[in-house]
Design an enzyme around this catalytic site. Structure first.
Site, PDB file in Angstrom:
ATOM      1  N   LEU A  16      -6.269  -0.469  -7.875  1.00  0.00           N
ATOM      2  CA  LEU A  16      -5.746  -1.471  -6.614  1.00  0.00           C
ATOM      3  C   LEU A  16      -4.622  -1.984  -7.143  1.00  0.00           C
ATOM      4  O   LEU A  16      -4.381  -2.570  -8.250  1.00  0.00           O
ATOM      5  CB  LEU A  16      -7.091  -2.213  -6.593  1.00  0.00           C
ATOM      6  CG  LEU A  16      -8.325  -1.609  -6.072  1.00  0.00           C
ATOM      7  CD1 LEU A  16      -9.212  -2.794  -5.465  1.00  0.00           C
ATOM      8  CD2 LEU A  16      -8.034  -0.643  -4.952  1.00  0.00           C
ATOM      9  N   HIS A  53      -3.410  -2.231  -1.525  1.00  0.00           N
ATOM     10  CA  HIS A  53      -4.765  -2.114  -1.107  1.00  0.00           C
ATOM     11  C   HIS A  53      -5.215  -3.412  -0.611  1.00  0.00           C
ATOM     12  O   HIS A  53      -6.045  -3.739   0.019  1.00  0.00           O
ATOM     13  CB  HIS A  53      -5.375  -1.660  -2.450  1.00  0.00           C
ATOM     14  CG  HIS A  53      -5.270  -0.341  -2.780  1.00  0.00           C
ATOM     15  ND1 HIS A  53      -4.644  -0.093  -4.050  1.00  0.00           N
ATOM     16  CD2 HIS A  53      -5.428   1.060  -2.263  1.00  0.00           C
ATOM     17  CE1 HIS A  53      -4.565   1.255  -4.242  1.00  0.00           C
ATOM     18  NE2 HIS A  53      -4.940   1.835  -3.152  1.00  0.00           N
ATOM     19  N   GLN A  98     -10.049  16.381  -2.590  1.00  0.00           N
ATOM     20  CA  GLN A  98      -8.867  16.339  -1.983  1.00  0.00           C
ATOM     21  C   GLN A  98      -7.669  16.389  -2.972  1.00  0.00           C
ATOM     22  O   GLN A  98      -6.728  16.406  -2.678  1.00  0.00           O
ATOM     23  CB  GLN A  98      -8.782  14.946  -1.142  1.00  0.00           C
ATOM     24  CG  GLN A  98      -8.535  13.728  -2.312  1.00  0.00           C
ATOM     25  CD  GLN A  98      -8.505  12.438  -1.700  1.00  0.00           C
ATOM     26  OE1 GLN A  98      -9.622  12.096  -0.914  1.00  0.00           O
ATOM     27  NE2 GLN A  98      -7.455  11.678  -1.488  1.00  0.00           N
ATOM     28  N   GLY A 118      -3.865   2.474   5.408  1.00  0.00           N
ATOM     29  CA  GLY A 118      -2.443   2.119   5.175  1.00  0.00           C
ATOM     30  C   GLY A 118      -1.460   3.130   5.931  1.00  0.00           C
ATOM     31  O   GLY A 118      -1.829   4.400   5.751  1.00  0.00           O
ATOM     32  N   GLN A 119      -0.350   2.259   6.539  1.00  0.00           N
ATOM     33  CA  GLN A 119       0.660   3.222   7.098  1.00  0.00           C
ATOM     34  C   GLN A 119       1.388   4.001   5.913  1.00  0.00           C
ATOM     35  O   GLN A 119       2.221   5.165   6.148  1.00  0.00           O
ATOM     36  CB  GLN A 119       1.752   2.571   7.828  1.00  0.00           C
ATOM     37  CG  GLN A 119       2.914   3.319   8.452  1.00  0.00           C
ATOM     38  CD  GLN A 119       4.270   2.348   8.773  1.00  0.00           C
ATOM     39  OE1 GLN A 119       3.888   1.356   9.280  1.00  0.00           O
ATOM     40  NE2 GLN A 119       5.312   2.963   8.525  1.00  0.00           N
ATOM     41  N   ASP A 178       0.266   6.061   3.960  1.00  0.00           N
ATOM     42  CA  ASP A 178      -0.152   7.483   4.221  1.00  0.00           C
ATOM     43  C   ASP A 178      -0.142   8.103   5.422  1.00  0.00           C
ATOM     44  O   ASP A 178      -1.420   7.989   6.167  1.00  0.00           O
ATOM     45  CB  ASP A 178      -1.552   7.737   3.424  1.00  0.00           C
ATOM     46  CG  ASP A 178      -1.592   7.434   1.959  1.00  0.00           C
ATOM     47  OD1 ASP A 178      -1.181   8.261   1.259  1.00  0.00           O
ATOM     48  OD2 ASP A 178      -1.534   6.340   1.644  1.00  0.00           O
TER      49      ASP A 178
END
Ligand code: AMP
Length: 286
Positions: A32, A36, A60, A153-154, A156
């Site tokens: 973190l 985050h 992923q 979050g923007q 990603d």
């Protein structure tokens, strides 16, 4: 409190539900940083109870990606979460999430696969199966925690668009909240992968945010032609930069456009010291 078992989380959530509390979920892979923490702070503002998941999700990662070496700092993460007043840190093992001994492929497990249009571009082009893994784990976390709101979050941006699409298409009863990108003073977007960079690499990595800001400035000065805007990036790139993509798309639908407008996002992925970095900027802040 730190919980590792799905059932323990469910029990706690059930009690909160009965007491009438709302729940916010912040999904993370740990290591973190302030990015985050900004999601956690927002969740604390908007929800009575906050759950942070810390799970390096094996499905992923592609076979040649950094799953094994991805930074794992659960003790420090838990401390940071405690300081922020997080109610539950949910840190399951892969076996807890996907079953002991299961082969982690879609011939043995149910996957949630987002539509090709959203996946066949940007990060999805090279990270084959990545967003199937993301949507599958996020869907599982939604089912385990049943949050009222979930915070992403923007940073990603493609992931955020895909998750909003999944929530809409599958009628998942959760509100998706997107939070802005947190950067170092230098402009470098915070990322757990920045830990792989040397000091020199960090300086070279500033080119990503510089390219994005320059394109935004050019747009503000009246250049709207997408090809012309993309051209402005090349003088910034050196042999230390391995550009994977630079795209200028609709920020809601990820559709291509010839002319940029106020609904446009510029996204970049570039390797520096073989570390894959991503960043993006909206041409108009809303
Ligand atoms: P990760 O642990 O990398 O999977 O990220 C977990 C969440 O934190 C995702 O929703 C990311 O978009 C978000 N996030 C990562 N870096 C940043 C940042 N620099 N600013 C804001 N949010 C971020």
């Amino acid at each position: 409190m730190l919980l590792n078992k799905i059932e323990e989380v469910r029990e706690q959530i059930k009690t909160w539900r009965k007491e009438g509390f709302t729940t916010g979920l912040v999904p993370t892979m740990g290591a973190l940083h302030a990015g985050h923490l900004s999601l956690i702070k927002r969740a604390k503002q908007e929800c009575d109870k906050v759950v942070v998941s810390v799970f390096v999700n094996p499905i992923q990662f592609g076979p040649s990606e950094d799953f094994d070496k991805y930074p794992r700092t659960l003790e420090a993460d838990t401390k940071l979460c405690e300081q922020e007043g997080v109610d539950i840190v949910f840190a399951p093992t892969p076996a807890e999430m996907y079953g002991e001994g299961n082969r982690l492929t879609n011939d043995t497990l149910t996957y949630v696969c987002p539509p090709f249009f959203y996946v066949n571009k940007l990060c999805g082009k090279t990270r084959i199966g990545h967003f199937d893994g993301v949507c599958t784990v996020v869907n599982k976390l939604f089912n385990i925690v049943q949050p009222d709101k979930a915070f992403f979050g923007q940073k990603d941006a493609q992931q955020a668009v895909i998750i909003r699409k999944m929530v809409k298409d599958l009628n998942i009863p959760v509100e998706v909240i997107q939070c802005p990108i947190i950067r170092e003073e230098s402009g470098l977007a915070l990322s757990s992968r920045n830990k792989y960079l040397s000091e020199e690499g960090k300086k070279d990595a500033l080119v990503l945010s510089r390219i994005l800001n320059n394109i935004k400035n050019c747009y503000k000065k009246g250049i709207t032609d997408v090809s012309a805007l993309k051209e402005t990036a090349y003088p910034f790139l050196t042999e230390k930069h391995d550009l994977e993509y630079l795209e200028i798309l609709d920020r809601e639908t990820l559709e291509e456009k010839e002319k940029a407008d106020n609904n446009t996002i510029v996204l970049i992925a570039c390797r520096v010291e073989n570390v894959r970095l991503i960043d993006n900027v909206y041409l108009e802040d809303k």
